[in-house]
Every structure is written in structure tokens, then in C-alpha cells.
Design an enzyme around this catalytic site. Structure first.
Site, PDB file in Angstrom:
ATOM      1  N   ASP A  50       2.175  -9.143   8.660  1.00  0.00           N
ATOM      2  CA  ASP A  50       0.771  -9.251   8.465  1.00  0.00           C
ATOM      3  C   ASP A  50       0.238 -10.774   8.196  1.00  0.00           C
ATOM      4  OD1 ASP A  50      -0.320  -6.397   7.939  1.00  0.00           O
ATOM      5  OD2 ASP A  50       1.433  -6.714   7.053  1.00  0.00           O
ATOM      6  N   GLN A  75     -10.349  -2.607   1.462  1.00  0.00           N
ATOM      7  CA  GLN A  75     -10.041  -3.390   2.649  1.00  0.00           C
ATOM      8  C   GLN A  75     -10.110  -2.314   3.924  1.00  0.00           C
ATOM      9  OE1 GLN A  75      -6.078  -4.042   0.824  1.00  0.00           O
ATOM     10  NE2 GLN A  75      -5.441  -3.634   2.919  1.00  0.00           N
ATOM     11  N   MET A 103       0.811  -1.157   0.112  1.00  0.00           N
ATOM     12  CA  MET A 103      -0.068   0.100  -0.214  1.00  0.00           C
ATOM     13  C   MET A 103       0.945   1.148   0.041  1.00  0.00           C
ATOM     14  SD  MET A 103      -3.455  -1.025   1.970  1.00  0.00           S
ATOM     15  CE  MET A 103      -2.807  -0.579   3.750  1.00  0.00           C
ATOM     16  N   GLY A 104       2.177   0.848  -0.268  1.00  0.00           N
ATOM     17  CA  GLY A 104       3.196   2.007  -0.403  1.00  0.00           C
ATOM     18  C   GLY A 104       3.416   2.825   1.035  1.00  0.00           C
ATOM     19  N   ILE A 148      10.555  -7.353   9.637  1.00  0.00           N
ATOM     20  CA  ILE A 148      11.918  -6.404   9.850  1.00  0.00           C
ATOM     21  C   ILE A 148      11.188  -5.463  10.952  1.00  0.00           C
ATOM     22  CG2 ILE A 148      13.107  -4.739   8.590  1.00  0.00           C
ATOM     23  CD1 ILE A 148      13.459  -7.653   7.609  1.00  0.00           C
ATOM     24  N   HIS A 195       9.043  -3.542   3.680  1.00  0.00           N
ATOM     25  CA  HIS A 195       8.744  -3.758   2.206  1.00  0.00           C
ATOM     26  C   HIS A 195       9.916  -4.065   1.231  1.00  0.00           C
ATOM     27  CE1 HIS A 195       5.653  -0.806   3.653  1.00  0.00           C
ATOM     28  NE2 HIS A 195       4.830  -1.602   3.243  1.00  0.00           N
TER      29      HIS A 195
HETATM   30  P1  AMP Z   1       1.454  -2.756   3.362  1.00  0.00           P
HETATM   31  O1  AMP Z   1       1.845  -1.778   2.532  1.00  0.00           O
HETATM   32  O2  AMP Z   1       1.359  -2.607   4.840  1.00  0.00           O
HETATM   33  O3  AMP Z   1       0.178  -3.399   2.894  1.00  0.00           O
HETATM   34  O4  AMP Z   1       2.353  -4.118   3.361  1.00  0.00           O
HETATM   35  C1  AMP Z   1       2.719  -4.839   1.986  1.00  0.00           C
HETATM   36  C2  AMP Z   1       3.404  -5.864   2.474  1.00  0.00           C
HETATM   37  O5  AMP Z   1       4.788  -5.328   3.194  1.00  0.00           O
HETATM   38  C3  AMP Z   1       2.691  -6.907   3.422  1.00  0.00           C
HETATM   39  O6  AMP Z   1       3.079  -8.357   2.679  1.00  0.00           O
HETATM   40  C4  AMP Z   1       3.322  -6.620   4.813  1.00  0.00           C
HETATM   41  O7  AMP Z   1       3.045  -7.807   5.243  1.00  0.00           O
HETATM   42  C5  AMP Z   1       4.650  -6.371   4.200  1.00  0.00           C
HETATM   43  N1  AMP Z   1       5.262  -5.859   5.500  1.00  0.00           N
HETATM   44  C6  AMP Z   1       4.866  -4.886   6.093  1.00  0.00           C
HETATM   45  N2  AMP Z   1       5.585  -4.423   7.202  1.00  0.00           N
HETATM   46  C7  AMP Z   1       6.645  -5.247   7.161  1.00  0.00           C
HETATM   47  C8  AMP Z   1       7.888  -5.572   7.987  1.00  0.00           C
HETATM   48  N3  AMP Z   1       7.917  -4.716   9.253  1.00  0.00           N
HETATM   49  N4  AMP Z   1       8.491  -6.793   7.853  1.00  0.00           N
HETATM   50  C9  AMP Z   1       8.261  -7.396   6.734  1.00  0.00           C
HETATM   51  N5  AMP Z   1       7.108  -7.142   5.908  1.00  0.00           N
HETATM   52  C10 AMP Z   1       6.496  -6.305   6.095  1.00  0.00           C
END
Ligand code: AMP
Length: 282
Positions: A150, A61, A30-31, A176, A37
């Protein structure tokens, strides 16, 4: 690296790659990208010939009282990070490109989505499954990368990819964290200084839970009690859930005798944060 805003542009590029016999990895986001990421993109780059990162704040969502409007956005910064990590294409559609007027087809799931985050976010996973299914259909990747941050989403997408026979390998990637242990999240930007300090309680509580399991504790209720009591001692924290569930169908367990997900969602002020660990995984 290119930035595509239409489905057609992505299709044309991916078709060209496929004609050349190249493998394609997809990283949906989601940027407002951070090192979490980036770790997914880096892994995708190491395992595929070409990598597409999608940057799309998916309205479907978000619940009506959630943070769709205020969710942080910065495409220039995201593009720099994607380029640095070695992505080949960013897909950054407008909501109208993904959901034309009259859109009415959804991907939903009867299992896995009712508990944990699904309890307080009842429409969330329908939105996630629908957008990820669309991204899978648009990009047709060989592999797709999701963070364990997630964890419920990762389990749901694995289940969906299997149920709907996508033939896409779903790769889970480790969480991370910041140096002080807070799981990296785009939503951490909502925290003020005091809240940022209070947010450390999630990882602190989970670490105690993990220590107990490592020391041989197998009673899920004891783990929940320990984790909950540490979080409750933080005045700025309000627990949404603390759960111990099996790491396939996400059903609550009493005894920890196979891989389990220990997951929490906690409001720090108005910001809802999630964190977790998986125990007894091979
Ligand atoms: P989001 O932009 O929050 O929808 O996340 C996009 C992807 O990045 C999802 O698969 C998240 O689980 C992953 N992600 C977000 N934060 C972390 C993190 N701290 N460590 C690993 N993966 C992450």
C-alpha cells in the site's frame, strides 16, 4: 500473547513496558493475516522489545459501496499467525471502542491523498490517517511498520507522522508475493479460479515497466503506455489507474530522474487489486 479489546487494556500494558524501559513496535492491520503481514510483524519483533499488532477493519476508510461488510475476518487464525511471528499483544477493538457515538475529530491531508487510490476512494485516506493517528496515540510505539504493498498509504503515514511530530519511526517493508508473482492480499480470497489467473497481469505488466526503466527508459508516458496496454489485453481486467509519480509527494512526473512510484489499481471482475514498484531508489 494477549488479546486486548479496549484502549485501557492496551495503555496499561504499554505503560508497564515503558516503565521497564522496553521499546515498542506497532503493526496496524485489518486482519485476515497472511505472509505479507507476517513479514511486518517479524521485522518489528527483530527491531523492538515488544510488538503490538492491531487487527481492526476500520469502517471509516471504506466508502459506502465498498466491501466493509464482506471483508474477510478470522481472529483465531490471525492470533495464531501473530503468536507464531512473535507478537506480544493483539489489539482487536470493536468499532464502538474506536469511535464512540458523537465522534467528530479527523486527521486529513491536503497533499498526497488526491491522486492514485484517493481519486476513486475520496474518503479513504481520511479514515486511514484518523485510525492510524488514534493507534499511534493509544500504543505510543517507537516504530510502526507499513507495507510497500500500500505504497500511497506508506507515503501518507510518513508524511502525517512528520507533519504531526509523532516522533515515531515509520518503517516501510517490501511487498511479499505468491510464488507466481501476485502480491499477497486479504482481498485475493474474493477471486475465483479464472480471476486468480487473470490477476497475474498486474505483476506481469509492472515487471515490463520495470525492465524498461532498468534499460534506461526515462519517459513516464512510455512506461504508463506499456503497463496499461499489457493490462488492457487481459479481458477480465479493468484499469482504475496506472500512474508514475515521484516517491515523496506522489505528484505525476514526465521524466523519471529521481525515485518514482509506478503504481496500478485494477479491477479483476469486481475485486479491486493494487500493486506497484519503486524505481531509482538508492
Ligand atoms: P491491511 O491488513 O491490508 O490493512 O494491511 C496491513 C499492513 O500490511 C499494511 O501496512 C499493508 O501494506 C501490509 N501488507 C499487506 N499486504 C502486504 C504484502 N503482500 N506485502 C507486504 N506488506 C503487506
Amino acid at each position: 500473547m494477549k488479546i486486548a479489546v479496549t484502549v485501557k487494556e492496551v495503555r496499561e500494558q504499554v505503560n508497564e513496558w515503558k516503565r521497564q524501559g522496553l521499546s515498542v513496535g506497532l503493526v496496524p492491520t485489518m486482519g485476515y493475516l497472511h505472509e505479507g503481514h507476517k513479514s511486518l510483524i517479524t521485522r518489528a519483533v527483530s527491531e523492538n522489545d515488544r510488538v503490538v499488532a492491531s487487527v481492526f477493519v476500520n469502517p471509516m476508510q471504506f466508502g459506502p459501496s465498498e466491501d466493509l461488510e464482506s471483508y474477510p475476518r478470522d481472529l483465531d487464525r490471525d492470533a495464531a499467525l501473530c503468536e507464531e511471528a512473535g507478537a506480544d499483544l493483539i489489539f482487536h477493538p470493536e468499532p464502538s471502542e474506536m469511535y464512540h457515538s458523537g465522534f467528530s475529530s479527523y486527521v486529513d491531508m491536503d497533499t498526497l491523498t488526491g491522486g492514485l487510490c484517493g481519486k476513486s476512494r475520496p474518503i479513504h485516506f481520511r479514515g486511514v490517517c484518523t485510525v492510524v493517528a488514534k493507534l499511534f496515540n493509544i500504543v505510543m510505539p517507537d516504530r510502526a511498520y507499513f507495507g510497500q504493498k500500500d505504497a500511497q498509504q506508506l507515503a501518507v503515514i510518513r508524511h502525517m507522522a512528520d507533519d504531526l511530530s509523532y516522533g515515531i519511526e515509520i518503517k516501510g517493508c517490501p511487498i511479499i508475493r505468491e510464488e507466481d508473482g501476485l502480491a499477497k492480499s486479504s482481498r485475493n480470497t474474493y477471486l475465483d479460479k479464472t480471476e486468480r489467473q487473470a490477476a497475474l497481469v498486474l505483476n506481469r505488466a509492472l515487471s515490463e515497466g520495470r525492465k524498461l526503466i532498468d534499460a534506461g527508459e526515462r519517459d513516464a508516458a512510455r512506461i504508463k503506455e506499456t503497463v496499461s496496454s499489457i493490462i488492457s489485453a487481459e479481458p477480465l481486467a479493468r484499469i482504475d489507474y496506472v500512474e508514475v509519480v515521484n516517491w515523496d509527494l506522489l505528484e505525476p512526473v514526465e521524466n523519471i530522474d529521481s525515485p518514482v512510484l509506478v503504481a496500478v489499481a485494477v479491477f479483476i471482475g469486481k475485486t479491486r487489486l493494487i500493486d506497484n514498484f519503486i524505481a531509482l531508489e538508492d
